[in-house]
Scaffold this motif. Sequence first.
Motif, PDB file in Angstrom:
ATOM      1  N   ALA A   1     -19.890   7.070  -4.151  1.00 28.99           N
ATOM      2  CA  ALA A   1     -21.137   6.448  -3.709  1.00 28.99           C
ATOM      3  C   ALA A   1     -20.861   5.368  -2.665  1.00 28.99           C
ATOM      4  O   ALA A   1     -21.584   5.247  -1.671  1.00 28.99           O
ATOM      5  N   ALA A   2     -19.829   4.586  -2.882  1.00 26.43           N
ATOM      6  CA  ALA A   2     -19.490   3.534  -1.927  1.00 26.43           C
ATOM      7  C   ALA A   2     -19.105   4.119  -0.580  1.00 26.43           C
ATOM      8  O   ALA A   2     -19.521   3.622   0.475  1.00 26.43           O
ATOM      9  N   ARG A   3     -18.326   5.196  -0.596  1.00 25.42           N
ATOM     10  CA  ARG A   3     -17.930   5.822   0.667  1.00 25.42           C
ATOM     11  C   ARG A   3     -19.149   6.345   1.416  1.00 25.42           C
ATOM     12  O   ARG A   3     -19.248   6.211   2.641  1.00 25.42           O
ATOM     13  N   ARG A   4     -20.083   6.948   0.691  1.00 27.07           N
ATOM     14  CA  ARG A   4     -21.280   7.475   1.336  1.00 27.07           C
ATOM     15  C   ARG A   4     -22.144   6.350   1.906  1.00 27.07           C
ATOM     16  O   ARG A   4     -22.749   6.497   2.976  1.00 27.07           O
ATOM     17  N   THR A   5     -22.207   5.225   1.196  1.00 27.79           N
ATOM     18  CA  THR A   5     -23.001   4.103   1.687  1.00 27.79           C
ATOM     19  C   THR A   5     -22.427   3.556   2.982  1.00 27.79           C
ATOM     20  O   THR A   5     -23.148   3.298   3.948  1.00 27.79           O
ATOM     21  N   VAL A   6     -21.104   3.382   3.029  1.00 27.73           N
ATOM     22  CA  VAL A   6     -20.446   2.915   4.245  1.00 27.73           C
ATOM     23  C   VAL A   6     -20.656   3.936   5.368  1.00 27.73           C
ATOM     24  O   VAL A   6     -20.903   3.571   6.527  1.00 27.73           O
ATOM     25  N   GLN A   7     -20.559   5.216   5.032  1.00 29.33           N
ATOM     26  CA  GLN A   7     -20.777   6.271   6.024  1.00 29.33           C
ATOM     27  C   GLN A   7     -22.182   6.185   6.615  1.00 29.33           C
ATOM     28  O   GLN A   7     -22.370   6.309   7.829  1.00 29.33           O
TER      29      GLN A   7
ATOM     30  N   ARG B   1     -20.636   5.286 -17.862  1.00 26.96           N
ATOM     31  CA  ARG B   1     -20.316   4.116 -17.063  1.00 26.96           C
ATOM     32  C   ARG B   1     -21.584   3.312 -16.788  1.00 26.96           C
ATOM     33  O   ARG B   1     -22.643   3.887 -16.538  1.00 26.96           O
ATOM     34  N   PRO B   2     -21.511   2.009 -16.848  1.00 25.27           N
ATOM     35  CA  PRO B   2     -22.700   1.191 -16.594  1.00 25.27           C
ATOM     36  C   PRO B   2     -23.100   1.272 -15.127  1.00 25.27           C
ATOM     37  O   PRO B   2     -22.274   1.556 -14.263  1.00 25.27           O
ATOM     38  N   PRO B   3     -24.365   1.016 -14.822  1.00 24.66           N
ATOM     39  CA  PRO B   3     -24.802   1.062 -13.424  1.00 24.66           C
ATOM     40  C   PRO B   3     -24.134  -0.030 -12.603  1.00 24.66           C
ATOM     41  O   PRO B   3     -23.872  -1.123 -13.087  1.00 24.66           O
ATOM     42  N   SER B   4     -23.861   0.297 -11.342  1.00 24.27           N
ATOM     43  CA  SER B   4     -23.269  -0.691 -10.445  1.00 24.27           C
ATOM     44  C   SER B   4     -24.364  -1.344  -9.621  1.00 24.27           C
ATOM     45  O   SER B   4     -25.508  -0.945  -9.654  1.00 24.27           O
ATOM     46  N   ARG B   5     -23.944  -2.359  -8.871  1.00 25.65           N
ATOM     47  CA  ARG B   5     -24.830  -2.934  -7.868  1.00 25.65           C
ATOM     48  C   ARG B   5     -24.206  -2.604  -6.519  1.00 25.65           C
ATOM     49  O   ARG B   5     -23.699  -3.476  -5.808  1.00 25.65           O
ATOM     50  N   LEU B   6     -24.280  -1.311  -6.193  1.00 22.82           N
ATOM     51  CA  LEU B   6     -23.517  -0.748  -5.088  1.00 22.82           C
ATOM     52  C   LEU B   6     -23.694  -1.520  -3.792  1.00 22.82           C
ATOM     53  O   LEU B   6     -22.731  -1.941  -3.165  1.00 22.82           O
ATOM     54  N   ALA B   7     -24.929  -1.717  -3.389  1.00 24.94           N
ATOM     55  CA  ALA B   7     -25.152  -2.289  -2.070  1.00 24.94           C
ATOM     56  C   ALA B   7     -24.768  -3.759  -1.999  1.00 24.94           C
ATOM     57  O   ALA B   7     -24.681  -4.322  -0.916  1.00 24.94           O
ATOM     58  N   GLY B   8     -24.533  -4.397  -3.138  1.00 23.03           N
ATOM     59  CA  GLY B   8     -24.096  -5.771  -3.096  1.00 23.03           C
ATOM     60  C   GLY B   8     -22.772  -5.941  -2.376  1.00 23.03           C
ATOM     61  O   GLY B   8     -22.477  -7.018  -1.868  1.00 23.03           O
ATOM     62  N   ALA B   9     -21.968  -4.866  -2.361  1.00 25.27           N
ATOM     63  CA  ALA B   9     -20.687  -4.925  -1.657  1.00 25.27           C
ATOM     64  C   ALA B   9     -20.842  -4.684  -0.169  1.00 25.27           C
ATOM     65  O   ALA B   9     -19.889  -4.841   0.586  1.00 25.27           O
ATOM     66  N   PHE B  10     -22.056  -4.281   0.251  1.00 28.64           N
ATOM     67  CA  PHE B  10     -22.266  -3.924   1.647  1.00 28.64           C
ATOM     68  C   PHE B  10     -23.519  -4.636   2.161  1.00 28.64           C
ATOM     69  O   PHE B  10     -24.589  -4.054   2.279  1.00 28.64           O
ATOM     70  N   ASP B  11     -23.352  -5.922   2.470  1.00 28.36           N
ATOM     71  CA  ASP B  11     -24.493  -6.717   2.918  1.00 28.36           C
ATOM     72  C   ASP B  11     -25.200  -6.123   4.141  1.00 28.36           C
ATOM     73  O   ASP B  11     -26.420  -6.256   4.260  1.00 28.36           O
ATOM     74  N   PRO B  12     -24.495  -5.467   5.058  1.00 30.87           N
ATOM     75  CA  PRO B  12     -25.214  -4.912   6.212  1.00 30.87           C
ATOM     76  C   PRO B  12     -26.282  -3.884   5.828  1.00 30.87           C
ATOM     77  O   PRO B  12     -27.176  -3.608   6.627  1.00 30.87           O
ATOM     78  N   LEU B  13     -26.209  -3.331   4.616  1.00 33.91           N
ATOM     79  CA  LEU B  13     -27.220  -2.352   4.215  1.00 33.91           C
ATOM     80  C   LEU B  13     -28.607  -2.989   4.168  1.00 33.91           C
ATOM     81  O   LEU B  13     -29.608  -2.306   4.364  1.00 33.91           O
TER      82      LEU B  13
END
Length: 296
Positions: free
Chosen positions: A210-216, A255-267
């Motif tokens: 998911a993180a790779r796709r978000t950065v992509q 697995r518990p839910p993440s806060r994915l976009a928190g790692a990618f402020d530009p989103l």
Amino acid sequence: MISSQPPAVPDRASEQVPACATRSLTTLAQAQLAHGRRQPAVALLRAALLGVDPITAPPRPDLNAAARLYAETLHAHEHGNWQSLRWARYAHQASTDVFGVYDERTVDAARTLARVLAAYRLDDAAITLRRLIVAQLTDRDGPASPGVLAARMDLAITQHAAGHCPAAIAGLTRTWRQWRRQYGDADLDSVAMVLQLAAMLDACGRYDEAARRTVQAWRAYRTPVSPGGRVPARLSVEWLTTSHQRHAGLCRSTRPPSRLAGAFDPLRELVRALRPGGGAPDHPLRRARTWREFLP
């Protein structure tokens, strides 16, 4: 000015409204919805459909338009007795009988019915109908048309919400790859598909993917475009609405839910740009409320 007060609905349920009045009431209901007034719109549509039994009513264009809008506007189980489902089924069957299976009004009615079926958790029926929409649009427009790809994305979202996660993720991945071949990575709809895929993967606990796709998606969105600017978004698709808490039980993710976009402020900038008043007001990412569970 349009009144915010619900109109009075006649008491005599045995009397049907004339066709011209049904059309007028439906138009007024659409105006109310355009102003964000759901309850007055519901009251108007109830008046338009007064005395009509969705099980036995004959197919009529005026009733079909009112029934489809009523089914879309009602919440699941509102007014009891499966009303939204009854009217959605009537609208779909009436549209098919009056306009034929390939008419856009019938396709719209089928989409409405699929949404209502999913709201009632009739997932198998919703998925079957989504597949039928894909097949009919493919016959009408060809397999690579934007409408078909949008329908395939809607099918993947419905499958994912029902817990058919591998099929949903694989189907959306194929759809996105076909779209990017035709329109490129930087296309707004291509970006939306990648973000939808990231949301699915994150809900299933596949955080690294998911993180790779978000950065992509972010990098694709920041790709320089021609001086003419970006092509306006073509698709109108439903954004993922299944909560992490419920979805974890569907796909047996522990697995518990993440806060994915928190790692990618530009989103944040990307989501803002695709909201109403941003860079693409008609883009499916305007439904940014779903992404709030990913944003800090």
